[in-house]
Design a protein around this motif. Structure first.
Motif, PDB file in Angstrom:
ATOM      1  N   MET A 131       0.799  -1.133   0.041  1.00 41.03           N
ATOM      2  CA  MET A 131       0.000  -0.025  -0.016  1.00 41.03           C
ATOM      3  C   MET A 131       0.782   1.079  -0.034  1.00 41.03           C
ATOM      4  N   GLY A 132       0.380   2.418  -0.814  1.00 44.84           N
ATOM      5  CA  GLY A 132       1.053   3.362  -0.984  1.00 44.84           C
ATOM      6  C   GLY A 132       2.230   3.613  -1.993  1.00 44.84           C
ATOM      7  N   ASN A 133       2.745   2.661  -2.512  1.00 41.19           N
ATOM      8  CA  ASN A 133       3.418   2.677  -3.606  1.00 41.19           C
ATOM      9  C   ASN A 133       2.953   2.917  -4.722  1.00 41.19           C
ATOM     10  N   ASP A 134       3.873   3.328  -5.775  1.00 45.19           N
ATOM     11  CA  ASP A 134       3.594   3.873  -7.099  1.00 45.19           C
ATOM     12  C   ASP A 134       3.772   2.897  -8.192  1.00 45.19           C
ATOM     13  N   LYS A 135       2.974   2.398  -9.052  1.00 44.81           N
ATOM     14  CA  LYS A 135       3.317   1.247 -10.143  1.00 44.81           C
ATOM     15  C   LYS A 135       2.887   1.678 -11.384  1.00 44.81           C
ATOM     16  N   SER A 136       3.536   0.980 -12.090  1.00 45.80           N
ATOM     17  CA  SER A 136       2.885   1.226 -13.852  1.00 45.80           C
ATOM     18  C   SER A 136       3.107   0.002 -14.597  1.00 45.80           C
ATOM     19  N   ILE A 137       2.114   0.151 -15.339  1.00 45.89           N
ATOM     20  CA  ILE A 137       1.800  -1.269 -16.285  1.00 45.89           C
ATOM     21  C   ILE A 137       1.802  -0.640 -17.786  1.00 45.89           C
ATOM     22  N   LYS A 138       2.590  -1.516 -18.655  1.00 45.90           N
ATOM     23  CA  LYS A 138       2.689  -0.880 -19.902  1.00 45.90           C
ATOM     24  C   LYS A 138       2.001  -1.926 -20.869  1.00 45.90           C
ATOM     25  N   CYS A 139       1.507  -1.192 -22.002  1.00 48.52           N
ATOM     26  CA  CYS A 139       0.782  -2.092 -23.009  1.00 48.52           C
ATOM     27  C   CYS A 139       1.266  -1.519 -24.287  1.00 48.52           C
ATOM     28  N   GLU A 140       1.497  -2.501 -25.176  1.00 48.22           N
ATOM     29  CA  GLU A 140       1.793  -2.296 -26.597  1.00 48.22           C
ATOM     30  C   GLU A 140       0.859  -3.186 -27.498  1.00 48.22           C
ATOM     31  N   GLN A 141       0.506  -2.567 -28.758  1.00 48.04           N
ATOM     32  CA  GLN A 141      -0.064  -3.538 -29.700  1.00 48.04           C
ATOM     33  C   GLN A 141       0.581  -3.191 -31.081  1.00 48.04           C
ATOM     34  N   ASN A 142       0.583  -4.317 -31.710  1.00 54.81           N
ATOM     35  CA  ASN A 142       1.223  -4.358 -33.159  1.00 54.81           C
ATOM     36  C   ASN A 142       0.355  -4.614 -34.120  1.00 54.81           C
ATOM     37  N   LEU A 143      -1.220  -4.279 -33.764  1.00 57.82           N
ATOM     38  CA  LEU A 143      -2.148  -4.586 -34.679  1.00 57.82           C
ATOM     39  C   LEU A 143      -2.520  -3.288 -35.797  1.00 57.82           C
ATOM     40  N   GLY A 144      -1.834  -2.152 -35.474  1.00 60.26           N
ATOM     41  CA  GLY A 144      -2.389  -0.905 -36.269  1.00 60.26           C
ATOM     42  C   GLY A 144      -3.520  -0.284 -35.769  1.00 60.26           C
ATOM     43  N   HIS A 145      -4.188  -0.800 -34.606  1.00 56.25           N
ATOM     44  CA  HIS A 145      -5.418   0.048 -34.242  1.00 56.25           C
ATOM     45  C   HIS A 145      -5.419   1.525 -33.992  1.00 56.25           C
ATOM     46  N   ASP A 146      -6.165   1.999 -34.124  1.00 55.74           N
ATOM     47  CA  ASP A 146      -6.370   3.405 -33.450  1.00 55.74           C
ATOM     48  C   ASP A 146      -6.689   3.761 -32.185  1.00 55.74           C
ATOM     49  N   THR A 147      -7.568   2.790 -31.482  1.00 54.99           N
ATOM     50  CA  THR A 147      -8.411   2.859 -30.308  1.00 54.99           C
ATOM     51  C   THR A 147      -7.367   1.984 -29.398  1.00 54.99           C
ATOM     52  N   MET A 148      -7.457   2.396 -28.118  1.00 61.62           N
ATOM     53  CA  MET A 148      -6.682   1.609 -27.062  1.00 61.62           C
ATOM     54  C   MET A 148      -7.493   1.796 -25.529  1.00 61.62           C
ATOM     55  N   TYR A 149      -7.586   0.889 -24.700  1.00 66.38           N
ATOM     56  CA  TYR A 149      -8.288   0.792 -23.816  1.00 66.38           C
ATOM     57  C   TYR A 149      -7.538   0.502 -22.302  1.00 66.38           C
ATOM     58  N   TRP A 150      -7.863   0.952 -21.352  1.00 67.54           N
ATOM     59  CA  TRP A 150      -7.642   0.289 -20.164  1.00 67.54           C
ATOM     60  C   TRP A 150      -9.119  -0.302 -19.324  1.00 67.54           C
ATOM     61  N   TYR A 151      -9.194  -1.590 -19.206  1.00 72.56           N
ATOM     62  CA  TYR A 151     -10.372  -2.123 -18.335  1.00 72.56           C
ATOM     63  C   TYR A 151      -9.578  -2.658 -16.953  1.00 72.56           C
ATOM     64  N   LYS A 152     -10.761  -2.757 -15.964  1.00 75.65           N
ATOM     65  CA  LYS A 152     -10.427  -3.292 -14.506  1.00 75.65           C
ATOM     66  C   LYS A 152     -11.461  -4.312 -14.606  1.00 75.65           C
ATOM     67  N   GLN A 153     -10.894  -5.294 -14.066  1.00 75.22           N
ATOM     68  CA  GLN A 153     -11.772  -6.646 -13.995  1.00 75.22           C
ATOM     69  C   GLN A 153     -11.616  -6.934 -12.104  1.00 75.22           C
ATOM     70  N   ASP A 154     -12.746  -6.988 -11.514  1.00 71.77           N
ATOM     71  CA  ASP A 154     -12.650  -7.133 -10.205  1.00 71.77           C
ATOM     72  C   ASP A 154     -12.814  -8.579  -9.889  1.00 71.77           C
ATOM     73  N   SER A 155     -12.803  -9.145  -8.514  1.00 71.49           N
ATOM     74  CA  SER A 155     -13.015 -10.374  -7.964  1.00 71.49           C
ATOM     75  C   SER A 155     -14.079 -11.049  -8.646  1.00 71.49           C
ATOM     76  N   LYS A 156     -15.330 -10.324  -9.201  1.00 68.30           N
ATOM     77  CA  LYS A 156     -16.474 -10.862  -9.480  1.00 68.30           C
ATOM     78  C   LYS A 156     -16.576 -11.054 -10.871  1.00 68.30           C
ATOM     79  N   LYS A 157     -15.434 -10.832 -11.570  1.00 65.84           N
ATOM     80  CA  LYS A 157     -15.237 -10.778 -12.990  1.00 65.84           C
ATOM     81  C   LYS A 157     -15.833  -9.580 -13.724  1.00 65.84           C
ATOM     82  N   PHE A 158     -16.302  -8.671 -13.042  1.00 72.34           N
ATOM     83  CA  PHE A 158     -16.984  -7.563 -13.728  1.00 72.34           C
ATOM     84  C   PHE A 158     -15.932  -6.450 -14.412  1.00 72.34           C
TER      85      PHE A 158
END
Lengths: 111, 111
Positions: B15-42
């Motif tokens: 708790m209290g730390n700072d972290k980063s997650i990186k994402c890269e796509q090689n599909l040539g798509h224009d749109t990218m997203y971040w989604y969060k999935q909780d313990s109930k799979k939502f």
């Protein structure tokens, strides 16, 4: 709050039977409808999409859309144990092109 | 070649730390997203970028800051991590903001 609702299950069907998965959505302006399959511990993968009222078939999968009733369903014929997964319904609204997911239905195919 | 790759796959931190997650796509798509999935799979959308421009910013604490240096990359930085941030974070890309192609997910555990 625009919502997409699914029965969380689990839905249990015997091998070889038809599995029927249902989804309702609240936004009448929704344009596009998708079904994703997610195996435990894996990422969702797209298996079907449908844009117009009626049925769309792809192999053992059939997607059905009824915009008047705001209802979309997925039928899986000849269910196999490998179909056991969580199935996520997703809807794109007519405004911001935001993809909203349902809570998913867990399907168990019993050998 | 992996179409949408995100790193790291697992992230365990205090708790209290700072972290980063990186994402890269090689599909040539224009749109990218971040989604969060909780313990109930939502799966809940957090952010969406189209050609490096932020187009969807859901009600997310401002401790979460996305950055898109180019249309193939979308990173997520999280400050002052809290217990409730524990979840699986999925990056996804899409052509024209419709069908989503997901990365393999980052399991974040905050202790």
């Amino acid at each position: 709050q625009k919502e997409v609702e699914q029965n969380s299950g689990p839905l249990s069907v015997p091998e070889g039977a038809i599995a029927s998965l249902n989804c309702t959505y609240s936004d009448r302006g929704s344009q596009s409808f998708f079904w994703y399959r997610q195996y435990s511990g894996k990422s969702p993968e797209l298996i079907m999409f449908i844009y117009s009222n009626g049925d769309k078939e792809d192999g053992r999968f059939t997607a059905q859309l009824n915009k008047a009733s705001q209802y979309v369903s997925l039928l899986i014929r000849d269910s196999q144990p490998s179909d056991s997964a969580t199935y996520l319904c997703a809807v794109i609204d007519g405004g911001y092109q935001k993809v909203t997911f349902g809570t998913g239905t867990k399907l168990q195919v019993i050998p | 070649d992996t179409a949408v790759s995100q790193t790291p796959k697992y992230l365990v931190t205090q708790m209290g730390n700072d972290k980063s997650i990186k994402c890269e796509q090689n599909l040539g798509h224009d749109t990218m997203y971040w989604y969060k999935q909780d313990s109930k799979k939502f799966l809940k959308i957090m952010f969406s970028y189209n050609n490096k421009e932020l187009i969807i910013n859901e009600t997310v604490p401002n401790r979460f800051s996305p950055k898109s240096p180019d249309k193939a990359h979308l990173n997520l930085h999280i400050n002052s991590l809290e217990l409730g941030d524990s979840a699986v974070y999925f990056c996804a890309s899409s052509p024209r903001g419709e069908k989503l192609f997901f990365g393999s997910g980052t399991q974040l555990s905050v202790l």
